[in-house]
Structures are given as C-alpha cells and as structure tokens.
Scaffold this active site. Structure first.
Site, short mmCIF file in Angstrom:
data_model
loop_
_atom_site.label_atom_id
_atom_site.label_comp_id
_atom_site.label_asym_id
_atom_site.label_seq_id
_atom_site.Cartn_x
_atom_site.Cartn_y
_atom_site.Cartn_z
N ASP A 3 0.88 -1.17 0.00
CA ASP A 3 0.00 0.00 0.00
C ASP A 3 0.92 1.22 0.00
OD1 ASP A 3 -2.41 1.58 0.37
OD2 ASP A 3 -1.83 1.83 2.46
N SER A 4 0.32 2.39 -0.14
CA SER A 4 1.13 3.61 -0.06
C SER A 4 1.65 3.83 1.36
CB SER A 4 0.27 4.81 -0.47
OG SER A 4 -0.81 4.95 0.44
N TYR A 35 -0.83 8.12 -2.50
CA TYR A 35 -1.00 7.84 -3.93
C TYR A 35 -2.21 8.60 -4.51
CZ TYR A 35 2.07 3.64 -3.90
OH TYR A 35 3.13 2.76 -3.84
N GLY A 36 -3.19 8.87 -3.65
CA GLY A 36 -4.47 9.42 -4.12
C GLY A 36 -4.36 10.65 -5.02
N CYS A 66 -4.51 -1.67 -1.73
CA CYS A 66 -4.68 -0.24 -1.94
C CYS A 66 -5.66 -0.07 -3.10
CB CYS A 66 -3.32 0.36 -2.30
SG CYS A 66 -3.40 2.07 -2.85
N ASN A 67 -6.73 0.69 -2.86
CA ASN A 67 -7.73 0.90 -3.91
C ASN A 67 -7.17 1.71 -5.07
OD1 ASN A 67 -10.77 0.24 -2.79
ND2 ASN A 67 -9.31 0.67 -1.17
N THR A 68 -6.40 2.75 -4.74
CA THR A 68 -5.87 3.63 -5.78
C THR A 68 -4.97 2.84 -6.72
OG1 THR A 68 -5.82 5.31 -4.03
CG2 THR A 68 -4.82 5.90 -6.13
N GLU A 148 -2.13 8.52 8.40
CA GLU A 148 -0.67 8.39 8.35
C GLU A 148 -0.01 9.13 9.51
OE1 GLU A 148 1.49 6.62 6.43
OE2 GLU A 148 -0.16 5.67 5.36
N CYS A 180 -11.01 3.06 0.44
CA CYS A 180 -9.58 3.33 0.63
C CYS A 180 -9.20 2.53 1.86
CB CYS A 180 -9.34 4.83 0.86
SG CYS A 180 -7.65 5.20 1.39
N THR A 181 -8.10 1.80 1.77
CA THR A 181 -7.78 0.89 2.87
C THR A 181 -7.33 1.64 4.13
OG1 THR A 181 -5.57 0.57 1.91
CG2 THR A 181 -7.26 -1.08 1.39
N HIS A 182 -7.08 2.94 4.01
CA HIS A 182 -6.79 3.74 5.21
C HIS A 182 -8.05 4.03 6.02
CE1 HIS A 182 -2.94 4.65 3.26
NE2 HIS A 182 -2.52 5.24 4.37
N1 DGL Z 1 -4.77 3.18 1.05
C1 DGL Z 1 -4.80 3.56 -0.30
C2 DGL Z 1 -6.10 3.30 -1.01
O1 DGL Z 1 -6.76 2.34 -0.66
C3 DGL Z 1 -4.04 4.78 -0.74
C4 DGL Z 1 -4.29 6.06 -0.06
C5 DGL Z 1 -3.35 7.12 -0.59
O2 DGL Z 1 -2.15 6.84 -0.62
O3 DGL Z 1 -3.83 8.20 -1.01
O4 DGL Z 1 -6.47 3.96 -1.93
#
Ligand code: DGL
Length: 287
Positions: A3-4, A35-36, A66-68, A148, A180-182
């Site tokens: 993931d990011s 990453y978003g 990570c979804n992105t 984060e 988003c996994t966050h």
């Molecule tokens: N956790 C990630 C996701 O699911 C990335 C979030 C990010 O880095 O912006 O999209």
C-alpha cells in the site's frame, strides 16, 4: 502485499486472521504516499516497481492492498505477474463492491475514496452490472493524511468527516463503501457521522477470503504443521515511524521494520521497464 502506507495493514490484519499459517511480506510505500493525488501513470509505475520486487523475492501471491493502486494497475498486474509469472493477483475494489451490492436495500450506495480512485471510476465500473444500484462518490484526501499521522479520533477527524460526508448523507445512501484501505482506521468517527443505520463496507475481510480462495484453488495454502510463520514489514520511508503505527494498527506480528530502497528517477518516482501494456478502459473481473 503493499500500500502507499499503513492503510493496507487493515487488509493484512484480515489476511493474518483468516490465514494464520501464511507469511506476509508487506511494503508500505511511505516515501511516495499518498497515492491518491498522484497521476494514475505515476501510481501505476510505483505499484509495478513494488510488485516486481515482491515477485523477485519469491512471493506466491500478490495482494494490492490499496484501492488507488488497484484502480491504476490491476489489468497490467494480472498480465505481468499472473499470466507472465504464474503469481495470482488479488485486489480490493471488487470485494468491497460486491459486498455493497449485497448489503444495500434502497440501491443508493455511497463511496468515499481517494481522488485517484474516484476519478478512475473503478467502483462505477464494478457496480455497473448490478441492476438498481446508484453510486454517490466523494473524495476524502485528508483522511489518508490523518491516518498516516496516527490521528484517528478527536475533534479534527470529526470536523473533516462531517465536511466530507455531508453530501453523501444528503444523497440518502443506505450503505457506504470505505473505498480506501486507510479509512477503516477512522471507522469510529465515520460511523458516528453517518449514523448507525448505514452499514460501512470495507474490503479487508472479503479480500482475505479471495486470498484464501486463490491459494486453495492452486493448492498453495501453508499447512498448520509448517514452521511458525515469519512476517516481514518494510517501508520505503522512515521505518521507525512506520513500525510505531504498524504495531498499533496491525498488532504484535510487526517486529522490527526495515527500510526498503528502490532505484528512483530524478523526480523521485521509481521507473519500471516499459514493457507494460497501456491502461485498460475498465477493470477486469475479480479473481
Ligand atoms: N490506502 C490507499 C487506497 O486504498 C491509498 C491512499 C493514498 O495513498 O492516497 O487507496
């Protein structure tokens, strides 16, 4: 898995819970996250360089936690690693989309995700085939920054949640995808703002089931008689900061975190070989 940053740990937790004998090698790309807001081609390049590294280290299955990155690179990843090297690739978008489709009663589904995921329309594509489902999307970039920093409760999170979620609530959704996994790290304030009648759908448990299925199908599950699993958590940025959050969000399975380095271009974005195919028009089906 990668993931990011710390978000993918929500998926890693479910994988370890459902598959306690497996060994996880996790990379948090904290030097390049979030990453978003990045261009999709950059995310693709970053994701491919990490997956190249994981496959070179001999993993038997890849999880894009990570979804992105799933939105940006899934098609390429399946071609490059599954077809090219026999390594199954699991992603997080279809598991969340199919759960939401099962859960919604009024067909109005909310999606909160990064700007990259919302703009990719990957969830719209995933839900397109489900009759009677309408998707209402909202990018929530500050949620990633808060997670984060380890800020997951308190007034700041609540203010941000109220602002981001107001249009989603106004749309009358009865189900909300945390795309988003966050975001599961902020589940308390998000649920508080949405109200207890709106189920929150996360991809972690369903993704872990996909991991189980993929390993079982290929007869690759690690047996209970195998030696005690040894997990390996790495970050591209400060390993100490990552390990503090990783222990808090994932648990004691995180031992010492080491930094992992990649060759990078002048812009700081890693470069991968150019033999990858162009972006797909839509995502392919899940594993
Ligand atoms: N956790 C990630 C996701 O699911 C990335 C979030 C990010 O880095 O912006 O999209």
């Amino acid at each position: 898995m990668f993931d990011s940053g710390v978000g993918g740990l929500t998926v890693a937790r479910s994988v370890l819970d459902q598959l306690p004998h497996e060994q996880v090698l996790y990379i948090g790309d904290t030097a390049n996250g979030p990453y978003g807001p990045r261009d999709i081609a950059e995310v693709r390049s970053l994701a491919l360089s990490i997956m190249d590294e994981l496959v070179d280290r001999g993993v038997k299955l890849l999880v894009i936690a990570c979804n992105t990155a799933s939105a940006a690179v899934l098609h390429d990843a399946r071609e490059r690693y599954t077809l090219g090297r026999g390594v199954p690739v699991i992603e997080v978008i279809h598991p969340a989309a199919r759960t939401a489709a099962r859960v919604t009663r009024n067909g109005r589904v909310g999606l909160i995700a990064t700007r990259g995921t919302v703009d990719s329309r990957a969830y719209d594509d995933a839900l397109q085939a489900v009759p009677g489902v309408e998707l209402f999307s909202q990018a929530c970039p500050r949620f990633v920054e808060l997670a984060e920093r380890g800020v997951t409760t308190g007034a700041e999170v609540l203010d941000v949640a109220e602002e981001y979620l107001a249009p989603i609530k106004a749309a009358g959704v009865d189900t909300l995808i945390l795309g988003c996994t966050h975001y599961p790290l902020l589940v308390g304030p998000i649920s508080y703002v949405m109200g207890e009648d709106v189920p929150l759908v996360t991809s972690s448990d369903e993704t872990a089931k996909d991991v189980y299925r993929a390993l079982a199908r290929k007869n690759l599950l690690r047996g209970s008689d195998a030696p005690e699993p040894r997990h390996d958590f790495r970050s591209t940025g400060d390993p100490e900061a990552f390990s503090v959050l990783a222990r808090r969000f994932l648990g004691p399975e995180v031992a010492a975190v080491e930094r992992i380095a990649f060759a990078s271009s002048e812009s700081g974005v890693r470069v991968v070989p150019s033999d990858v195919s162009p972006l797909p028009a839509t995502l392919q089906g899940s594993a």
